[in-house]
Write an enzyme that holds these catalytic residues in place. Structure first.
Site, mmCIF file in Angstrom:
data_model
loop_
_atom_site.group_PDB
_atom_site.id
_atom_site.type_symbol
_atom_site.label_atom_id
_atom_site.label_comp_id
_atom_site.label_asym_id
_atom_site.label_seq_id
_atom_site.Cartn_x
_atom_site.Cartn_y
_atom_site.Cartn_z
ATOM 1 N N LYS A 38 11.082 10.721 -6.322
ATOM 2 C CA LYS A 38 11.775 10.284 -5.108
ATOM 3 C C LYS A 38 13.286 10.288 -5.342
ATOM 4 C CE LYS A 38 10.240 7.077 -2.274
ATOM 5 N NZ LYS A 38 9.849 5.749 -1.780
ATOM 6 N N THR A 55 0.312 0.278 -5.381
ATOM 7 C CA THR A 55 -0.324 -0.626 -6.335
ATOM 8 C C THR A 55 -1.447 -1.428 -5.679
ATOM 9 O OG1 THR A 55 1.630 -0.775 -7.720
ATOM 10 C CG2 THR A 55 0.107 -2.613 -7.832
ATOM 11 N N ARG A 92 0.868 -1.172 0.000
ATOM 12 C CA ARG A 92 0.000 0.000 0.000
ATOM 13 C C ARG A 92 0.911 1.231 0.000
ATOM 14 N NH1 ARG A 92 -5.093 -1.827 0.584
ATOM 15 N NH2 ARG A 92 -5.366 -3.830 1.628
ATOM 16 N N ALA A 93 0.303 2.390 -0.177
ATOM 17 C CA ALA A 93 1.073 3.627 -0.229
ATOM 18 C C ALA A 93 1.916 3.801 1.024
ATOM 19 C CB ALA A 93 0.132 4.806 -0.369
ATOM 20 N N THR A 152 4.268 6.993 1.391
ATOM 21 C CA THR A 152 4.053 8.440 1.525
ATOM 22 C C THR A 152 3.326 8.972 0.291
ATOM 23 O OG1 THR A 152 6.219 8.841 0.558
ATOM 24 C CG2 THR A 152 6.102 8.705 2.940
ATOM 25 N N SER A 153 2.899 8.100 -0.600
ATOM 26 C CA SER A 153 2.262 8.524 -1.846
ATOM 27 C C SER A 153 0.744 8.428 -1.740
ATOM 28 C CB SER A 153 2.759 7.639 -2.983
ATOM 29 O OG SER A 153 2.174 6.357 -2.878
ATOM 30 N N ASP A 181 11.663 8.061 4.120
ATOM 31 C CA ASP A 181 12.151 6.730 3.814
ATOM 32 C C ASP A 181 13.579 6.807 3.303
ATOM 33 O OD1 ASP A 181 9.919 6.260 0.969
ATOM 34 O OD2 ASP A 181 11.256 7.885 1.521
#
Lengths: 510, 510
Positions: B307, B222, B214-215, B217-218, B275
């Site tokens: 990133k 997917t 899962r996300a 920090t976005s 991250d």
């Protein structure tokens, strides 16, 4: 259409009735709402969302938990933990607004610091303001403190953090040219000189408005110990009244909000069992500056298992401490003291309080090492405070103890703080005995502190360790080296289990 | 005597009846007991103590809250949050034992790491085991991750952390010599190539058991996007069945416990919005190794607001990734791709899913950049998987899309995963228009991602941003540059307020 209209109403009025739950969550502000509450839906709130609860001109940021159905919480209610309730200061059923907590801009600085960039004064101020406002989660707090441990704060950063911590709290001013203070860089179990020093210094007519912290990683802080002798949760007005009447006090720093950020840092440092030079200096000096002190004596115990392990490290700390203090117009002198073994006999709030009483009352069995240390430090305070010539301080301090003036002053201070108390005693006491005859050659301060903590200190006031031996003593096989004191059998068992597997806490050489 | 006897009984039997509270606390295990409960008294438990709740052979570590009186919880009851309840797997009223959580030995390694020491494999294993067992608090987790950000993990540490993360989870083995995988180093909004690549590669007969996160920090991972098209919470047995039937799957990594530590790290990193390279590599590779992959294609978008911001950084990451992968017998090839602007039109789970569908269905308005990127990456996978000669992969991938085989395979995979879904649409949509006529010269990926998150993504599946322009487009004053999609009016307002004060998200040069 109906759904859309409901949403509009909810947006205009995200109001709920506040319900007091009587829920104790320590410092953490927690609120509980129904999963199917209209505010949760319209605001997009989920479990563990950070929310802002506000009413009139008060607000609190809290962690949201959600509950499914049931009768505990109605659809239009929000239940508040005691911490949240106290901050808001509302009545049951009062209307409060619940929204998403706003984004925390100062976290960008924390991230920059993690990646190795230095921060300036305005960044520290923004961070500390957000922290004191309760906007940082434990994750944010731990990241900030860890970043300052991994890449230590430099002198400028230490000064800026100190200044920021002073800025967010109350600040006292005294109608006296000289206000003295003392501080001990922890790490030495039982080193409870403060109540004795305040009594001596105040008895000699100097102003010493002492605020102390609770334990960080140790089994007792001065505030924990003093609390077994008198109330220490004094507000600023009470503290001022005590000092104006008696010249000194021994209060808990957190209750007077002199450096409110510090108590938050202390809690996280305790959970991590980590503390660092920069944070330590900011913590110490922010309290002294906020308290209006002009001169401070700092005790740095040095020993292989003390917090500061070498004279070199102590020298560096003393230098940095003095330099940062000077930026705020504060004179700080540091004394390196023997940190090779515990001071006095007790380790733990009440057990240390008993040692303090013995010294002040000139009891025959009073621990001499505690008496001498307290006199040395009080003497230094009397000297920098101008009450006696350099080199004459210790003598005057010892005299103030032996002629009973220090004890009389201590009693008066306790009465002024709300009344003297008798320290509690533990109902579960068990000895650790020498495995064989021999001489005491090493005492591990860190393991001793751990042992006292596992026995329940500092939360359990009567818990801790009472030493029966000192370095150099000769001992027989089976003779007690120390006694573990606990308030519950479970904690006693927990501590003894640790003692059994931790190797030599006290080392006996045959 | 009575009190002492009661304590003895309590020590022998710190048992309470479990009560299900229906309390949602996200991942955090919480239990609530009465302040005056005998177990709290005998064990010395206070609010926010870490406790161990156990029954038979199951146990859970939880944070204790306490409640005063009331009818919610009886004196001999302990109320459990849903997380704690699920881990214990018990029935209402069942007897559970509540004690102090044991000391966490691995925290000593975390402290050593904070102070700048490197850790070895056994230290990482102990840390990761304790983390997966739920023994670390948020403070501990944040300190561990921050220490590895402030002093980045070296290659050996990265490999050791990777190995530790593999060790604590399940590990799949496939009856095939070649198992391919892909990963994208995030930071590029809308770059949702994975479902397309899996469909192409599986249609060509290679095995591709894809698990995604899962996300972090976005606005969408997917797994978040795929969840709007089919169930992704597959257990290992289901995942194996899907892959055996169709050659590929697109599942949520956390549900199959392939790298359970990763989901915990991801949650904390999301809260910190931090991250780091070492953690990133361990995260990516631990999943690939656990999934039984032999070959992996890694997409590294490079751009000023992606990133990874430079080819040099991408090169370093690629090198380190390849070196660590090789230690585990995994072949990793990295492709640097254009990271200067979002891919496709949608940003947010459902909006990205619509782009994926358009490409797979060969829709006339399908975003060409998404189609080409997916074909390039799928082509590389077909090449390293030995299905086509080097240099011929992209052509074969495009062919598999245009002849409908990829779409047919995707439909079959969705059905096998539990049935295809239609992505939800948002009821609150608002355009951001060009302030003046001109050409689009810059798109700030980070601000776009922030905008989509404030609109509710990824939790609100339909929320996000839909782009109306790309770099180089000419635009008139007042013409929409993008549309913000939100599920609630409050979130829409929140996002628009950010757009108004954040400066140029999309820059138009007159």
């Amino acid at each position: 259409m109906t759904a859309a209209l409901e949403r509009t109403d909810a947006l205009a009025q995200p109001m709920l009735r506040a319900k007091r739950l009587g829920l104790h969550t320590q410092h953490q502000a927690v609120v509980i709402m129904r999963t199917d509450c209209h505010v949760c839906r319209s605001e997009g709130l989920a479990a563990r969302s950070q929310v802002l609860v506000s009413t009139g001109n008060r607000e609190v940021q809290a962690t949201l938990f959600q509950i499914e159905g049931g009768e505990l919480i109605a659809l239009d209610e929000v239940a508040l933990s005691e911490t949240a309730w106290t901050i808001l200061g509302i009545a049951d059923g009062e209307a409060v607004k619940v929204t998403h907590a706003p984004a925390i801009e100062s976290l960008a600085s924390v991230r920059r610091r993690i990646y190795g960039n230095r921060l300036d004064a305005s960044a520290f101020t923004a961070i500390v303001k957000d922290i004191v406002a309760g906007r940082y989660t434990d994750v944010h707090l731990a990241a900030f403190l860890t970043a300052g441990a991994a890449l230590p704060l430099d002198e400028q950063e230490t000064a800026d953090l100190t200044g920021a911590m002073v800025e967010v709290g109350e600040r006292m001013r005294w109608d006296a040219p000289i206000v003295v203070d003392k501080h001990c860089i922890g790490g030495l179990p039982g080193n409870r000189t403060t109540p004795i020093i305040v009594a001596i210094v105040a008895a000699q007519g100097l102003i010493m408005p002492k605020t102390s912290s609770r334990a960080i990683t140790s089994p007792a802080g001065t505030a924990d110990t003093m609390e077994t002798l008198a109330p220490v949760d004094l507000d600023i007005a009470t503290l001022r009244r005590v000092v104006e009447a008696e010249g000194g006090c021994i209060a808990w720093g957190g209750a007077v909000h002199l450096s409110p950020a510090d108590d938050i840092f202390v809690r996280v440092e305790r959970e991590l069992d980590v503390d660092t030079e920069g944070q330590l200096i900011a913590s110490v000096l922010s309290k002294k500056i906020s308290a209006g002190s002009t001169h401070v004596v700092i005790d740095i115990p040095v020993g292989p298992t003390a917090k500061v392990r070498s004279e070199e490290l102590a020298g560096h700390l003393a230098e940095r401490m003095g330099a940062v203090a000077a930026r705020f117009g504060l004179t700080a002198i540091c004394l390196q003291t023997d940190g090779s073994q515990p001071v006095g006999r007790g380790i733990g709030p009440a057990l240390e309080a008993l040692d303090v009483l013995a010294v002040l009352q000139n009891a025959g069995d009073a621990p001499d090492d505690l008496r001498r240390r307290a006199a040395t430090l009080a003497g230094a305070a009397l000297e920098i405070g101008g009450k006696v010539a350099t080199g004459e301080g210790t003598r005057l301090a010892l005299e103030t103890l032996s002629d009973g003036r220090a004890w009389a002053k201590f009693e008066a201070i306790c009465e002024a703080q709300g009344g003297m108390r008798t320290p509690p005693t533990a109902s579960n006491v068990h000895p650790l005995v020498a495995p064989h005859a021999g001489r005491i050659v090493h005492i591990d301060n860190r393991k001793l502190a751990r042992l006292a903590k596992l026995a329940g200190a500092p939360e359990a006031k009567a818990a801790g360790v009472r030493m029966d031996v000192r370095l150099g003593n000769e001992i027989d096989k089976g003779q007690p080296m120390l006694h573990v004191h606990a308030e519950t059998r479970a904690e006693l068992a927990y501590a003894l289990e640790y003692a059994a597997r931790s190797g030599d806490i006290v080392k006996v050489e045959a």
